[in-house]
Write an enzyme that holds these catalytic residues in place. Structure first.
Site, PDB file in Angstrom:
ATOM      1  N   TYR A 264       0.837  -1.206   0.000  1.00 18.39           N
ATOM      2  CA  TYR A 264       0.000   0.000   0.000  1.00 18.39           C
ATOM      3  C   TYR A 264       0.871   1.255   0.000  1.00 18.39           C
ATOM      4  O   TYR A 264       0.603   2.225  -0.716  1.00 18.39           O
ATOM      5  CB  TYR A 264      -0.939  -0.029   1.212  1.00 18.39           C
ATOM      6  CG  TYR A 264      -1.520   1.315   1.563  1.00 18.39           C
ATOM      7  CD1 TYR A 264      -2.524   1.888   0.774  1.00 18.39           C
ATOM      8  CD2 TYR A 264      -1.057   2.031   2.674  1.00 18.39           C
ATOM      9  CE1 TYR A 264      -3.039   3.136   1.088  1.00 18.39           C
ATOM     10  CE2 TYR A 264      -1.575   3.269   2.993  1.00 18.39           C
ATOM     11  CZ  TYR A 264      -2.564   3.826   2.201  1.00 18.39           C
ATOM     12  OH  TYR A 264      -3.057   5.062   2.505  1.00 18.39           O
TER      13      TYR A 264
ATOM     14  N   SER B 248      -2.566  13.267   8.317  1.00 24.54           N
ATOM     15  CA  SER B 248      -3.584  13.074   7.279  1.00 24.54           C
ATOM     16  C   SER B 248      -4.987  13.068   7.885  1.00 24.54           C
ATOM     17  O   SER B 248      -5.177  12.650   9.025  1.00 24.54           O
ATOM     18  CB  SER B 248      -3.331  11.738   6.573  1.00 24.54           C
ATOM     19  OG  SER B 248      -4.438  11.361   5.796  1.00 24.54           O
TER      20      SER B 248
ATOM     21  N   GLN C 207      -3.672  17.924   7.410  1.00 30.57           N
ATOM     22  CA  GLN C 207      -4.064  17.827   5.993  1.00 30.57           C
ATOM     23  C   GLN C 207      -5.557  17.535   5.890  1.00 30.57           C
ATOM     24  O   GLN C 207      -6.075  16.630   6.535  1.00 30.57           O
ATOM     25  CB  GLN C 207      -3.258  16.711   5.308  1.00 30.57           C
ATOM     26  CG  GLN C 207      -3.641  16.454   3.852  1.00 30.57           C
ATOM     27  CD  GLN C 207      -4.668  15.337   3.713  1.00 30.57           C
ATOM     28  OE1 GLN C 207      -4.627  14.371   4.482  1.00 30.57           O
ATOM     29  NE2 GLN C 207      -5.579  15.465   2.764  1.00 30.57           N
TER      30      GLN C 207
ATOM     31  N   TYR D 136      -8.897  16.542   3.558  1.00 28.23           N
ATOM     32  CA  TYR D 136      -9.621  16.121   2.363  1.00 28.23           C
ATOM     33  C   TYR D 136     -11.016  16.702   2.489  1.00 28.23           C
ATOM     34  O   TYR D 136     -11.626  16.613   3.561  1.00 28.23           O
ATOM     35  CB  TYR D 136      -9.731  14.597   2.288  1.00 28.23           C
ATOM     36  CG  TYR D 136      -8.506  13.890   1.751  1.00 28.23           C
ATOM     37  CD1 TYR D 136      -7.895  14.288   0.566  1.00 28.23           C
ATOM     38  CD2 TYR D 136      -7.969  12.791   2.422  1.00 28.23           C
ATOM     39  CE1 TYR D 136      -6.776  13.620   0.066  1.00 28.23           C
ATOM     40  CE2 TYR D 136      -6.854  12.115   1.928  1.00 28.23           C
ATOM     41  CZ  TYR D 136      -6.271  12.545   0.747  1.00 28.23           C
ATOM     42  OH  TYR D 136      -5.168  11.887   0.252  1.00 28.23           O
TER      43      TYR D 136
ATOM     44  N   THR E 229      -5.573  19.168   0.418  1.00 28.76           N
ATOM     45  CA  THR E 229      -5.181  18.328  -0.722  1.00 28.76           C
ATOM     46  C   THR E 229      -6.271  18.363  -1.780  1.00 28.76           C
ATOM     47  O   THR E 229      -7.438  18.093  -1.494  1.00 28.76           O
ATOM     48  CB  THR E 229      -4.910  16.885  -0.248  1.00 28.76           C
ATOM     49  OG1 THR E 229      -3.825  16.932   0.683  1.00 28.76           O
ATOM     50  CG2 THR E 229      -4.535  15.979  -1.410  1.00 28.76           C
TER      51      THR E 229
ATOM     52  N   ARG F   6      -4.914   1.622  -7.460  1.00 35.24           N
ATOM     53  CA  ARG F   6      -3.646   0.918  -7.255  1.00 35.24           C
ATOM     54  C   ARG F   6      -3.969  -0.574  -7.324  1.00 35.24           C
ATOM     55  O   ARG F   6      -4.648  -1.110  -6.444  1.00 35.24           O
ATOM     56  CB  ARG F   6      -3.023   1.315  -5.923  1.00 35.24           C
ATOM     57  CG  ARG F   6      -2.545   2.767  -5.912  1.00 35.24           C
ATOM     58  CD  ARG F   6      -1.922   3.138  -4.607  1.00 35.24           C
ATOM     59  NE  ARG F   6      -2.849   3.030  -3.506  1.00 35.24           N
ATOM     60  CZ  ARG F   6      -3.616   4.018  -3.042  1.00 35.24           C
ATOM     61  NH1 ARG F   6      -3.559   5.208  -3.578  1.00 35.24           N
ATOM     62  NH2 ARG F   6      -4.426   3.815  -2.031  1.00 35.24           N
TER      63      ARG F   6
ATOM     64  N   LYS G 276      -2.130  21.544  -1.642  1.00 35.82           N
ATOM     65  CA  LYS G 276      -1.242  20.431  -2.031  1.00 35.82           C
ATOM     66  C   LYS G 276      -1.835  19.660  -3.219  1.00 35.82           C
ATOM     67  O   LYS G 276      -3.019  19.309  -3.194  1.00 35.82           O
ATOM     68  CB  LYS G 276      -1.077  19.483  -0.833  1.00 35.82           C
ATOM     69  CG  LYS G 276      -0.293  18.214  -1.129  1.00 35.82           C
ATOM     70  CD  LYS G 276      -0.038  17.440   0.147  1.00 35.82           C
ATOM     71  CE  LYS G 276       0.757  16.173  -0.105  1.00 35.82           C
ATOM     72  NZ  LYS G 276      -0.051  15.090  -0.693  1.00 35.82           N
TER      73      LYS G 276
ATOM     74  N   HIS H  34       0.904  13.540  -5.833  1.00 40.05           N
ATOM     75  CA  HIS H  34       0.472  12.581  -4.811  1.00 40.05           C
ATOM     76  C   HIS H  34       1.396  11.354  -4.800  1.00 40.05           C
ATOM     77  O   HIS H  34       0.958  10.226  -4.592  1.00 40.05           O
ATOM     78  CB  HIS H  34      -0.979  12.154  -5.068  1.00 40.05           C
ATOM     79  CG  HIS H  34      -1.787  11.936  -3.827  1.00 40.05           C
ATOM     80  ND1 HIS H  34      -2.685  12.849  -3.327  1.00 40.05           N
ATOM     81  CD2 HIS H  34      -1.847  10.891  -2.954  1.00 40.05           C
ATOM     82  CE1 HIS H  34      -3.255  12.376  -2.235  1.00 40.05           C
ATOM     83  NE2 HIS H  34      -2.751  11.190  -1.981  1.00 40.05           N
TER      84      HIS H  34
ATOM     85  N   ARG I  42       0.420   8.483  -7.183  1.00 41.02           N
ATOM     86  CA  ARG I  42      -0.687   7.607  -6.773  1.00 41.02           C
ATOM     87  C   ARG I  42      -2.025   8.031  -7.359  1.00 41.02           C
ATOM     88  O   ARG I  42      -3.030   7.391  -7.105  1.00 41.02           O
ATOM     89  CB  ARG I  42      -0.786   7.600  -5.238  1.00 41.02           C
ATOM     90  CG  ARG I  42       0.390   6.937  -4.580  1.00 41.02           C
ATOM     91  CD  ARG I  42       0.480   7.264  -3.112  1.00 41.02           C
ATOM     92  NE  ARG I  42      -0.441   6.533  -2.265  1.00 41.02           N
ATOM     93  CZ  ARG I  42      -0.222   5.320  -1.781  1.00 41.02           C
ATOM     94  NH1 ARG I  42       0.882   4.672  -2.104  1.00 41.02           N
ATOM     95  NH2 ARG I  42      -1.098   4.738  -0.978  1.00 41.02           N
TER      96      ARG I  42
HETATM   97  C1  LIG Z   1       0.850   5.416   1.600  1.00 44.45           C
HETATM   98  C2  LIG Z   1       0.583   6.838   1.220  1.00 44.45           C
HETATM   99  C3  LIG Z   1      -0.563   7.473   1.686  1.00 44.45           C
HETATM  100  C4  LIG Z   1      -0.784   8.811   1.372  1.00 44.45           C
HETATM  101  N1  LIG Z   1      -1.854   9.456   1.924  1.00 44.45           N
HETATM  102  C5  LIG Z   1      -2.018  10.773   1.694  1.00 44.45           C
HETATM  103  C6  LIG Z   1      -3.040  11.493   2.367  1.00 44.45           C
HETATM  104  O1  LIG Z   1      -3.784  10.957   3.199  1.00 44.45           O
HETATM  105  N2  LIG Z   1      -3.182  12.802   2.068  1.00 44.45           N
HETATM  106  C7  LIG Z   1      -2.371  13.453   1.168  1.00 44.45           C
HETATM  107  O2  LIG Z   1      -2.537  14.640   0.932  1.00 44.45           O
HETATM  108  N3  LIG Z   1      -1.384  12.789   0.555  1.00 44.45           N
HETATM  109  C8  LIG Z   1      -1.174  11.486   0.802  1.00 44.45           C
HETATM  110  N4  LIG Z   1      -0.145  10.827   0.208  1.00 44.45           N
HETATM  111  C9  LIG Z   1       0.790  11.572  -0.674  1.00 44.45           C
HETATM  112  C10 LIG Z   1       1.954  12.152   0.147  1.00 44.45           C
HETATM  113  O3  LIG Z   1       1.495  13.167   0.990  1.00 44.45           O
HETATM  114  C11 LIG Z   1       3.048  12.723  -0.750  1.00 44.45           C
HETATM  115  O4  LIG Z   1       2.469  13.610  -1.672  1.00 44.45           O
HETATM  116  C12 LIG Z   1       3.842  11.643  -1.484  1.00 44.45           C
HETATM  117  O5  LIG Z   1       4.039  10.528  -0.665  1.00 44.45           O
HETATM  118  C13 LIG Z   1       5.189  12.191  -1.924  1.00 44.45           C
HETATM  119  O6  LIG Z   1       5.913  11.239  -2.631  1.00 44.45           O
HETATM  120  P1  LIG Z   1       7.033  10.292  -1.948  1.00 44.45           P
HETATM  121  O7  LIG Z   1       6.310   9.235  -1.215  1.00 44.45           O
HETATM  122  O8  LIG Z   1       7.782   9.767  -3.131  1.00 44.45           O
HETATM  123  O9  LIG Z   1       7.880  11.151  -1.034  1.00 44.45           O
HETATM  124  C14 LIG Z   1       0.118   9.491   0.514  1.00 44.45           C
HETATM  125  C15 LIG Z   1       1.249   8.843   0.042  1.00 44.45           C
HETATM  126  C16 LIG Z   1       1.505   7.536   0.390  1.00 44.45           C
HETATM  127  C17 LIG Z   1       2.758   6.874  -0.113  1.00 44.45           C
END
Ligand SMILES: Cc1cc2nc3c(=O)[nH]c(=O)nc-3n(C[C@H](O)[C@H](O)[C@H](O)COP(=O)(O)O)c2cc1C
Length: 380
Positions: free
Chosen positions: A25, A107, A128, A130, A156, A165, A252, A276, A279
């Site tokens: 995940y 988050s 953060q 949503y 965000t 995914r 963001k 993100h 993702r």
């Molecule tokens: C497992 C996971 C969960 C995430 N959940 C959120 C989230 O709840 N809210 C959000 O704004 N971004 C979320 N993100 C995005 C991260 O805030 C961030 O933009 C991203 O991880 C940056 O890339 P990196 O993992 O390569 O450093 C998530 C990323 C990952 C890997």
């Protein structure tokens, strides 16, 4: 036990310690993972300019982000379900960030709630948001963040629909969750993880539990969240949020020049140039390829932060060179958390900060303020 010298070491340890479904995940990107890969490839492609015979005996990585003093231009990104990578994950990560002198972002979709984290730490953290369809709930979340003295709201905006995914579906980490037998058996082989999660404060979505009428337990709360992402989200909603939250507002998920300009108009204090972590929109450009354009467009007016693919201090230096005021890391600290809890997050931050410091020295830089585009070698 291996000697940990880099984030990749932490990743390998986390891969052994964290149940497959939750490790996958964290690691995965959406669809074919083109954007996930581009984030790393495009960072690695940037060559740093080696400079010599500069007195770099006194170096300082400290600076400010959103006016807050930070020991390095680095913040922990919001990561949903952090508390499933390690019990009390959000609290441990926040403590490690604060001890290292960098901001932590909680988050909306966390396991520990805003109040849990606030009660366990002594400094403000960022929250953060949503935006859910239920605006009453959104308003109450903002009020709870204000009551917990969160020093910034990170809104965000790149997840009004969810990028798929594949691996999460295969593991049963879908909405609602229905983990496969193989995943449950895998969990049973990770006793330390089981112990940490069982001794944790919560096993559900902390910010929602008890705050959404008629919804209890992970399954129904996850279903509720799945239904609540709002496809109508627009700049009008940002205007509303700006009126409800008068404090520092970070938007963001901006990857486009026009959107960056609209964010300034909407009253953002800062933006995070982000896809993100690869993702969401697969096929989107890497964050680093868009950063200079967005800095040129709005960098004089607001702070421009960056995330996507940072695994080393050299990556951090590359993003700072292209104009980021500071950077967020997601997976780098999540791997640390999975590998070693609070100490693992502290190690991840320390690794990146020290790599930054050494790379600054080898590029002839003493202070963060001296970093500019000349630090990156120009091909022509
Ligand atoms: C497992 C996971 C969960 C995430 N959940 C959120 C989230 O709840 N809210 C959000 O704004 N971004 C979320 N993100 C995005 C991260 O805030 C961030 O933009 C991203 O991880 C940056 O890339 P990196 O993992 O390569 O450093 C998530 C990323 C990952 C890997």
């Amino acid at each position: 036990m291996v000697t940990v010298t880099c984030i990749e070491d932490l990743r390998k340890i986390a891969c052994r310690k964290v149940p497959r479904a939750f490790f996958d995940y964290a690691e995965a990107g959406s669809y074919s993972e083109e954007t996930l890969r581009a984030n790393r490839v495009d960072l690695e492609r940037l060559r740093l300019r080696q400079r010599v015979l500069v007195d770099v005996s006194s170096r300082d990585t400290s600076t400010t982000m959103l006016g807050e003093k930070v020991s390095a231009p680095l913040a922990l990104a919001p990561v949903a379900l952090t508390g499933l990578e390690h019990g009390n994950g959000e609290i441990l990560a926040c403590r490690a960030a604060h001890a290292a002198g960098v901001p932590y972002t909680l988050s909306t979709v966390s396991i520990c709630s805003i109040e849990d984290v606030a009660a366990a730490v002594s400094k403000p953290f960022w929250f953060q948001l949503y935006v859910m369809k239920d605006r009453g709930f959104v308003r109450s979340l903002i009020e709870r963040a204000a009551a917990a003295k969160c020093s910034a709201l990170v809104l965000t905006v790149d997840l009004q629909v969810l990028g798929q995914r594949h691996v999460d579906i295969k593991n049963g980490l879908s909405v609602p969750p229905s983990l496969k037998l193989k995943n449950l058996l895998d969990m049973a082989t990770k006793p330390r993880w089981v112990a940490s999660v069982l001794s944790g404060k919560r096993w559900t979505l902390g910010n929602l539990d008890g705050h959404v009428k008629g919804m209890e337990g992970v399954k129904s709360l996850a279903q509720w969240v799945g239904r609540q992402f709002d496809e109508t989200l627009s700049w009008k909603d940002v205007e509303w949020i700006r009126s409800v939250w008068p404090g520092k507002l970070v938007i963001k998920g901006i990857l486009d020049v026009q959107d960056a300009k609209l964010a300034v108009k909407a009253g953002a204090t800062a933006i995070v140039v982000s896809n993100h972590g690869g993702r969401q929109l697969d096929g989107a450009p890497s964050s680093i390829s868009m950063l200079p354009k967005l800095v040129d467009a709005v960098g004089c007016e607001i702070e421009v932060f960056f995330d996507g693919g940072i695994r080393t201090g050299q990556d951090l230096l590359r993003a700072l060179a292209l104009g980021a005021r500071g950077c967020l890391v997601g997976r780098a600290y999540i791997f640390g958390l999975g590998a070693g809890g609070e100490a693992g997050v502290a190690k991840a931050i320390d690794i990146i900060r020290k790599e930054l410091e050494v790379s600054m020295a080898l590029t002839g830089i003493r202070r963060i303020g001296e970093i500019d585009r000349h630090v990156v070698v120009n091909d022509d």
